[in-house]
Every structure is written in structure tokens, then in C-alpha cells.
Design a protein around this motif. Sequence first.
Motif, PDB file in Angstrom:
ATOM      1  N   GLU A  47       0.837  -1.213   0.000  1.00  0.00           N
ATOM      2  CA  GLU A  47       0.000   0.000   0.000  1.00  0.00           C
ATOM      3  C   GLU A  47       0.866   1.255   0.000  1.00  0.00           C
ATOM      4  N   VAL A  48       1.960   1.225   0.753  1.00  0.00           N
ATOM      5  CA  VAL A  48       2.875   2.367   0.775  1.00  0.00           C
ATOM      6  C   VAL A  48       3.514   2.540  -0.607  1.00  0.00           C
ATOM      7  N   LEU A  49       3.921   1.443  -1.233  1.00  0.00           N
ATOM      8  CA  LEU A  49       4.481   1.492  -2.578  1.00  0.00           C
ATOM      9  C   LEU A  49       3.466   2.101  -3.551  1.00  0.00           C
ATOM     10  N   LYS A  50       2.220   1.676  -3.471  1.00  0.00           N
ATOM     11  CA  LYS A  50       1.165   2.242  -4.326  1.00  0.00           C
ATOM     12  C   LYS A  50       1.069   3.752  -4.133  1.00  0.00           C
ATOM     13  N   ASP A  51       1.135   4.199  -2.873  1.00  0.00           N
ATOM     14  CA  ASP A  51       1.048   5.625  -2.569  1.00  0.00           C
ATOM     15  C   ASP A  51       2.220   6.388  -3.179  1.00  0.00           C
ATOM     16  N   ILE A  52       3.413   5.840  -3.055  1.00  0.00           N
ATOM     17  CA  ILE A  52       4.605   6.485  -3.629  1.00  0.00           C
ATOM     18  C   ILE A  52       4.427   6.649  -5.129  1.00  0.00           C
ATOM     19  N   ARG A  53       4.013   5.597  -5.790  1.00  0.00           N
ATOM     20  CA  ARG A  53       3.869   5.640  -7.252  1.00  0.00           C
ATOM     21  C   ARG A  53       2.673   6.502  -7.691  1.00  0.00           C
ATOM     22  N   ALA A  54       1.591   6.509  -6.906  1.00  0.00           N
ATOM     23  CA  ALA A  54       0.430   7.347  -7.236  1.00  0.00           C
ATOM     24  C   ALA A  54       0.787   8.831  -7.189  1.00  0.00           C
TER      25      ALA A  54
ATOM     26  N   ASN B 139       3.628   9.959  -8.047  1.00  0.00           N
ATOM     27  CA  ASN B 139       4.678  10.140  -9.057  1.00  0.00           C
ATOM     28  C   ASN B 139       6.010  10.588  -8.460  1.00  0.00           C
ATOM     29  N   LEU B 140       6.328  10.067  -7.292  1.00  0.00           N
ATOM     30  CA  LEU B 140       7.602  10.387  -6.666  1.00  0.00           C
ATOM     31  C   LEU B 140       8.720   9.612  -7.358  1.00  0.00           C
ATOM     32  N   SER B 141       9.874  10.215  -7.437  1.00  0.00           N
ATOM     33  CA  SER B 141      11.012   9.537  -8.075  1.00  0.00           C
ATOM     34  C   SER B 141      11.768   8.664  -7.075  1.00  0.00           C
ATOM     35  N   THR B 142      11.230   8.514  -5.889  1.00  0.00           N
ATOM     36  CA  THR B 142      11.840   7.710  -4.845  1.00  0.00           C
ATOM     37  C   THR B 142      12.032   6.273  -5.319  1.00  0.00           C
ATOM     38  N   ARG B 143      13.240   5.774  -5.160  1.00  0.00           N
ATOM     39  CA  ARG B 143      13.495   4.368  -5.465  1.00  0.00           C
ATOM     40  C   ARG B 143      13.042   3.543  -4.270  1.00  0.00           C
ATOM     41  N   VAL B 144      12.545   2.350  -4.551  1.00  0.00           N
ATOM     42  CA  VAL B 144      11.989   1.508  -3.492  1.00  0.00           C
ATOM     43  C   VAL B 144      12.593   0.112  -3.537  1.00  0.00           C
ATOM     44  N   ILE B 145      13.127  -0.280  -2.377  1.00  0.00           N
ATOM     45  CA  ILE B 145      13.574  -1.657  -2.173  1.00  0.00           C
ATOM     46  C   ILE B 145      12.534  -2.313  -1.284  1.00  0.00           C
ATOM     47  N   MET B 146      11.865  -3.328  -1.788  1.00  0.00           N
ATOM     48  CA  MET B 146      10.925  -4.097  -0.979  1.00  0.00           C
ATOM     49  C   MET B 146      11.715  -5.182  -0.259  1.00  0.00           C
ATOM     50  N   LEU B 147      11.386  -5.370   1.003  1.00  0.00           N
ATOM     51  CA  LEU B 147      12.110  -6.303   1.853  1.00  0.00           C
ATOM     52  C   LEU B 147      11.082  -7.182   2.559  1.00  0.00           C
ATOM     53  N   THR B 148      11.318  -8.496   2.590  1.00  0.00           N
ATOM     54  CA  THR B 148      10.304  -9.369   3.177  1.00  0.00           C
ATOM     55  C   THR B 148      10.875 -10.672   3.720  1.00  0.00           C
ATOM     56  N   ASN B 149      10.172 -11.216   4.669  1.00  0.00           N
ATOM     57  CA  ASN B 149      10.419 -12.589   5.130  1.00  0.00           C
ATOM     58  C   ASN B 149       9.568 -13.565   4.320  1.00  0.00           C
ATOM     59  N   TYR B 150       8.730 -13.031   3.441  1.00  0.00           N
ATOM     60  CA  TYR B 150       7.785 -13.832   2.657  1.00  0.00           C
ATOM     61  C   TYR B 150       8.040 -13.597   1.169  1.00  0.00           C
TER      62      TYR B 150
ATOM     63  N   ASP C 194      11.730  -1.023  -7.289  1.00  0.00           N
ATOM     64  CA  ASP C 194      12.996  -1.108  -8.008  1.00  0.00           C
ATOM     65  C   ASP C 194      13.738  -2.408  -7.705  1.00  0.00           C
ATOM     66  N   TYR C 195      13.586  -2.886  -6.468  1.00  0.00           N
ATOM     67  CA  TYR C 195      14.249  -4.113  -6.037  1.00  0.00           C
ATOM     68  C   TYR C 195      13.333  -4.863  -5.078  1.00  0.00           C
ATOM     69  N   PHE C 196      13.581  -6.159  -4.945  1.00  0.00           N
ATOM     70  CA  PHE C 196      12.806  -7.026  -4.051  1.00  0.00           C
ATOM     71  C   PHE C 196      13.787  -8.002  -3.428  1.00  0.00           C
ATOM     72  N   PHE C 197      13.935  -7.940  -2.103  1.00  0.00           N
ATOM     73  CA  PHE C 197      14.900  -8.801  -1.422  1.00  0.00           C
ATOM     74  C   PHE C 197      14.250  -9.599  -0.302  1.00  0.00           C
ATOM     75  N   ASP C 198      14.699 -10.833  -0.168  1.00  0.00           N
ATOM     76  CA  ASP C 198      14.323 -11.710   0.937  1.00  0.00           C
ATOM     77  C   ASP C 198      15.223 -11.347   2.125  1.00  0.00           C
ATOM     78  N   LYS C 199      14.619 -11.072   3.282  1.00  0.00           N
ATOM     79  CA  LYS C 199      15.401 -10.703   4.472  1.00  0.00           C
ATOM     80  C   LYS C 199      16.385 -11.792   4.878  1.00  0.00           C
ATOM     81  N   VAL C 200      16.015 -13.034   4.671  1.00  0.00           N
ATOM     82  CA  VAL C 200      16.851 -14.137   5.139  1.00  0.00           C
ATOM     83  C   VAL C 200      18.046 -14.383   4.217  1.00  0.00           C
ATOM     84  N   THR C 201      17.818 -14.394   2.918  1.00  0.00           N
ATOM     85  CA  THR C 201      18.886 -14.815   2.002  1.00  0.00           C
ATOM     86  C   THR C 201      19.527 -13.690   1.194  1.00  0.00           C
TER      87      THR C 201
END
Length: 126
Positions: A63-70, A72-83, A98-105
Motif C-alpha cells: 500500500e505504501v508502494l502504491k502511494d509512492i507511485r500514485a 509520481n515520486l522519483s523515490t526508489r523503493v527496495i521491498m524487503l520481506t520474510n515472505y 525497483d528491487y525485491f529482497f528476501d530478508k533471510v537470504t
Amino acid sequence: MRVLIVDDSKAVCKGLQQMLTGVPGIDIVGQVYNGKDAITSISELKPDMVILDIRLPDLSGIEVLKDIRAKNLSTRVIMLTNYPYPQYRKKCEELGADYFFDKVTEIEEIPKVIEKLAKDNKEKGK
């Protein structure tokens, strides 16, 4: 490069801050622990990069990512998850992460990626 860390785990935030301390061109501008504070902080602090957990106690990182893109911010986003499920990765990519990373690996990749982006920005004069 101004970086905001968003994760409901203070330990993860602290760990990321320690990982990024001393990386040339990086300035940690804040840490927040939920989606509503993330949206407010992004508007106020105008970070170049947000490290954003998918699971937050109120709004999801998606939802936060959607808000950033809605906005039109130029903010780069790294998504981080245990899932790191494929459907989360796909959804985040579709929404403009911009990126998607697994917290564990993959968490150790974050400083390298941010350092490269900071160096690229410096070379472009940003």
C-alpha cells in the motif's frame, strides 16, 4: 543518497542502519515502523530511497508502494520481506518497486545496491 528505512522490527531497522553506516554517499534520514508513518515521512523527508518491509502493522508495504507511485515520486523503493513468494515479487514489480529482497537470504545485497545507486547519482550530478 537519502535513505528511509521502514520495518516493524526495530532490530531489522537497526541492522540495516549498521549495514549502511559508512557506505559512501548514504545518509539515513529516518526509521519508521508502520505504513502510515512511512507515508508521512516520505512526504516530509523526501528520501531518494526507501527500504520498505511488505508486512507492517497497519498499511502493508505494498500500500505504501502504491502511494509512492500514485504521487509520481522519483523515490526508489527496495521491498524487503520474510515472505519472498513469487506473487509478492510479481505484484511489487508491477507496482514499480525497483528491487525485491528476501530478508533471510538477500539482505546483504542491499548495501551493495545502494552504494552503486549513490555512486551513479553522484556521477550524474544529483
